[in-house]
Motif scaffolding. Structure first.
Motif, PDB file in Angstrom:
ATOM      1  N   ASP A  91      42.378  39.608  29.656  1.00  0.00           N
ATOM      2  CA  ASP A  91      43.698  39.002  29.865  1.00  0.00           C
ATOM      3  C   ASP A  91      43.604  37.732  30.721  1.00  0.00           C
ATOM      4  O   ASP A  91      44.610  37.162  31.111  1.00  0.00           O
ATOM      5  N   GLY A  92      42.364  37.303  31.032  1.00  0.00           N
ATOM      6  CA  GLY A  92      42.178  36.064  31.778  1.00  0.00           C
ATOM      7  C   GLY A  92      42.032  36.267  33.273  1.00  0.00           C
ATOM      8  O   GLY A  92      41.816  35.305  34.009  1.00  0.00           O
ATOM      9  N   LYS A  93      42.134  37.519  33.744  1.00  0.00           N
ATOM     10  CA  LYS A  93      42.005  37.760  35.188  1.00  0.00           C
ATOM     11  C   LYS A  93      40.563  37.441  35.628  1.00  0.00           C
ATOM     12  O   LYS A  93      39.604  37.851  34.956  1.00  0.00           O
ATOM     13  N   ALA A 104      34.095  40.069  46.275  1.00  0.00           N
ATOM     14  CA  ALA A 104      34.792  39.474  45.120  1.00  0.00           C
ATOM     15  C   ALA A 104      36.306  39.691  45.207  1.00  0.00           C
ATOM     16  O   ALA A 104      36.770  40.788  45.501  1.00  0.00           O
ATOM     17  N   ALA A 105      37.063  38.589  44.997  1.00  0.00           N
ATOM     18  CA  ALA A 105      38.527  38.678  44.990  1.00  0.00           C
ATOM     19  C   ALA A 105      38.999  38.383  43.574  1.00  0.00           C
ATOM     20  O   ALA A 105      38.324  37.680  42.823  1.00  0.00           O
ATOM     21  N   SER A 106      40.165  38.907  43.197  1.00  0.00           N
ATOM     22  CA  SER A 106      40.647  38.655  41.836  1.00  0.00           C
ATOM     23  C   SER A 106      41.809  37.667  41.855  1.00  0.00           C
ATOM     24  O   SER A 106      42.496  37.522  42.866  1.00  0.00           O
ATOM     25  N   ALA A 107      41.981  36.967  40.744  1.00  0.00           N
ATOM     26  CA  ALA A 107      43.081  36.014  40.633  1.00  0.00           C
ATOM     27  C   ALA A 107      43.549  35.997  39.185  1.00  0.00           C
ATOM     28  O   ALA A 107      42.734  36.083  38.254  1.00  0.00           O
ATOM     29  N   GLN A 108      44.849  35.886  38.998  1.00  0.00           N
ATOM     30  CA  GLN A 108      45.415  35.890  37.635  1.00  0.00           C
ATOM     31  C   GLN A 108      46.171  34.582  37.420  1.00  0.00           C
ATOM     32  O   GLN A 108      46.941  34.142  38.285  1.00  0.00           O
TER      33      GLN A 108
END
Ligand SMILES: Cc1cc2nc3c(=O)[nH]c(=O)nc-3n(C[C@H](O)[C@H](O)[C@H](O)COP(=O)(O)OP(=O)(O)OC[C@H]3O[C@@H](n4cnc5c(N)ncnc54)[C@H](O)[C@@H]3O)c2cc1C
Length: 284
Positions: A91-93, A104-108
């Motif tokens: 989904d592009g995250k 590690a950090a996530s970003a949408q």
């Protein structure tokens, strides 16, 4: 652009016709006119033919990127340097790790455009995407100018050896379009770079001695079967691609960036007429 023999001229003729159709000037030069433009050109080597592209330009890539980056930041673009994207979801995250995020950090985002050059496959493989890309290395040489009047004023492309020589500030850059396999010895190409520089602009660069500060290096470029990049949405919603530029990334990237920006301005609906020929799935 110089041709050492008649061999390569016919191969470039169709390109010249395309430039003609686009009203981009290409004229043939005699020796005296070439010498007026480039006084440092060797008198010992007579090319079979010389083409002059008066509207063509030489850029200092590092300087150009710095200007672009500063301008983008002024328009609100945020750069996260010294960080790696470690994974992408369908989904592009994104998952990012680096200076700001030791863990590690996530970003949408609305859309993620993968433009990681020859590393694109590593990120997209886990999503089941197999990219038609081939990695090859290209070599370059940078040397300090020794005699400014012997150095090129602008740039010269040796079409027979496929090597360009141009001036960037106080230095000369010589780069080869010839691809070598990753792991293959670059020494024969480095030797050719020195040779071609000496052929066309003898005495222009400081090539030997402790003060020469000559640099040679190779970089990996990634190529598609038709030589055009892969640009546009993938089958994973939210994941777009912008890679596969081979040896013409500087030439194509600004135009493609413009196409991508106008697609996103239309809420992420890509303009199939414009981006169709660069379609990511065109080799399926
Ligand atoms: C010697 C030489 C001469 C050239 N001369 C010309 C020329 O005259 N004209 C021309 O048009 N082109 C030229 N090129 C080609 C041009 O440099 C390339 O086509 C262009 O750099 C490709 O750009 P790219 O952004 O697709 O890939 P790259 O330049 O490879 O950039 C990819 C970036 O992604 C980053 N990255 C990778 N993985 C990750 C990750 N997981 N997370 C975060 N970041 C990541 C990398 O660090 C890199 O900065 C030349 C190339 C070479 C080597």
């Amino acid at each position: 652009m110089v041709f050492r023999s008649a061999d390569g001229v016919s191969a470039c003729e169709s390109g010249r016709q395309r430039l003609d159709q686009l009203s981009i000037k290409v004229s043939e030069l005699d020796a005296a006119s070439a010498k007026k433009l480039e006084p440092g050109l060797s008198d010992d080597l007579t090319p079979h033919m010389r083409w002059w592209l008066p509207e063509d330009e030489v850029i200092n890539g590092r300087q150009w990127l710095n200007f672009l980056k500063t301008d983008a930041m002024r328009h609100g673009c945020a750069f996260e340097m010294h960080s790696n994207v470690t994974a992408i979801q369908s989904d592009g995250k994104l998952y990012v790790q680096g200076a700001k995020h030791p863990a590690a950090a996530s970003a949408q985002f609305d859309a993620t455009v993968v433009c990681t050059g020859h590393h694109a496959q590593e990120l997209l493989g886990p999503l089941g995407l197999k990219l038609p890309l081939l990695n090859m290395n290209q070599c370059a040489l940078s040397a300090q100018i020794r005699e400014p009047h012997l150095a090129p004023v602008s740039g010269l492309f040796d079409a027979t050896r496929r090597i360009s020589i141009f001036r960037t500030g106080q230095r000369l850059k010589v780069s080869s379009s010839q691809g070598i396999w990753p792991g293959q010895s670059p020494e024969p190409v480095y030797n050719q770079l020195y040779q071609v520089l000496n052929d066309w602009f003898p005495g222009s660069a400081r090539l030997h001695g402790v003060q020469s500060c000559t640099q040679t290096w190779q970089t990996t470029n990634t190529f598609t079967p038709d030589g055009m990049p892969l640009v546009g949405p993938t089958k994973c919603p939210g994941v777009w691609l912008n890679t596969g530029y081979g040896s013409t990334g500087w030439t194509h990237a600004p135009g493609v960036a413009h196409l991508l920006a106008s697609s996103f301005a239309k809420s992420g609906q890509h303009d199939s007429a414009l981006l169709g020929k660069l379609n990511v799935n065109r080799f399926d």
